[in-house]
Design an enzyme around this catalytic site. Structure first.
Site, short mmCIF file in Angstrom:
data_model
loop_
_atom_site.label_atom_id
_atom_site.label_comp_id
_atom_site.label_asym_id
_atom_site.label_seq_id
_atom_site.Cartn_x
_atom_site.Cartn_y
_atom_site.Cartn_z
NE ARG A 108 24.99 74.73 27.82
CZ ARG A 108 26.06 75.46 28.30
NH1 ARG A 108 26.21 76.71 28.03
NH2 ARG A 108 26.73 74.73 29.16
NE ARG B 265 27.94 72.69 32.75
CZ ARG B 265 27.18 73.34 32.67
NH1 ARG B 265 25.76 72.92 32.82
NH2 ARG B 265 27.36 74.45 31.89
CE LYS C 192 32.16 80.86 31.55
NZ LYS C 192 31.54 80.16 32.43
NE ARG D 288 35.13 74.59 31.36
CZ ARG D 288 34.21 75.07 30.59
NH1 ARG D 288 34.59 76.15 29.84
NH2 ARG D 288 32.92 74.91 31.00
NE ARG E 182 22.49 77.82 30.54
CZ ARG E 182 23.81 77.79 30.58
NH1 ARG E 182 24.62 78.86 30.47
NH2 ARG E 182 24.31 76.58 31.11
#
Ligand code: AP5
Ligand code: ZN
Length: 215
Positions: free
Chosen positions: A156, A167, A13, A88, A123
């Site tokens: 992160r 998650r 996203k 969400r 990431r």
């Protein structure tokens, strides 16, 4: 134009939001980026949400809805905006609807869980801007540095495998029901589903094609 990018954590996203912003000149509203900025700046909000975010759970609907309402009232949202990571939960989507905020497009980016787990370990992010890279699939021009500012990239806090799996569970329980909610909405809202596996450039093309007006 008002757009919602819907998809699991790590679906891409944030990566695709950059391209939509550039193409349409609308601001990206990433509730995740806003919350991370609050944590970084040590605000009251940041103190309240840090432990929840680090655990991979969702921040309460009340906090998120207030944050978003304030954000979309700002001047730069006059021509629309792009929601990334919001809504969400069903209550968040209902709050948006009840506030009379009409959405033009929902773009769902679909990626399997195992692919996501693979992606997250690589990431790297520029924490100030939220710009996102991947060490192999979307590397920065210079290793470990943001393309625009040259500042260091970081990992992160919620990207550890165990937290990513949590998650994903939260996504399936609380966010995936939004797919049916929005598909059934009808009216002037368009819904597009994109298979989010392939090169970043390929997915970009599909996302921009989905947003083109129907002639
Ligand atoms: P948030 O920041 O929204 O995180 P998320 O939804 O979990 O999504 P991510 O940012 O992890 O993934 P992304 O889809 O943006 O993927 P990306 O482009 O980075 O939320 C974080 C936390 O904040 C939540 O857990 C919650 O606690 C709280 N929160 C936020 N909003 C909330 C809300 N509305 N309500 C309640 N709580 C809320 O890509 C991932 C990686 O893959 C990158 O390395 C990228 O380079 C790479 N990649 C991208 N595309 C491709 C591709 N095509 N092929 C290979 N690799 C790719
Ligand atoms: Zn993101």
């Amino acid at each position: 134009m008002r757009v919602i990018l819907l998809g699991a954590p790590g679906a891409g996203k944030g990566t695709q939001a950059q391209f939509i912003m550039e193409e349409y000149g609308i601001p990206q509203i990433s509730t995740g980026d806003m919350l991370r900025a609050a944590i970084k700046n040590g605000t009251e909000l940041g103190k309240k949400v840090k432990a929840v975010m680090d655990s991979g759970a969702l921040v309460s609907d009340d906090i998120i809805i207030a944050l978003v309402k304030e954000r979309i009232a700002e001047n730069d949202c006059g021509n629309g905006f792009l929601f990334d990571g919001f809504p969400r939960t069903i209550p968040q989507a209902e709050a948006l609807r009840d506030a009379g905020v009409a959405i033009d497009h929902i773009v769902e980016i679909a990626v399997e869980d195992e692919e996501i787990v693979k992606r997250m370990s690589g990431r790297r992010v520029h924490s100030e801007s939220g710009r996102t890279y991947h060490v192999i699939f979307n590397p920065p021009k210079e290793e470990g540095k943001d393309d625009v500012t040259g500042e260091p990239l970081v990992q992160r806090a919620d990207d550890e495998e165990e937290t990513v799996r949590k998650r994903l569970g939260v996504y399936h329980d609380q966010t995936a029901p939004l797919v049916a909610f929005y598909q059934e909405l009808g009216g002037d809202t368009r819904y597009s589903r994109i298979e989010g596996v392939g090169s970043v450039a390929d997915i970009k093309q599909q996302v921009l094609d989905a947003l083109k007006p129907v002639s």
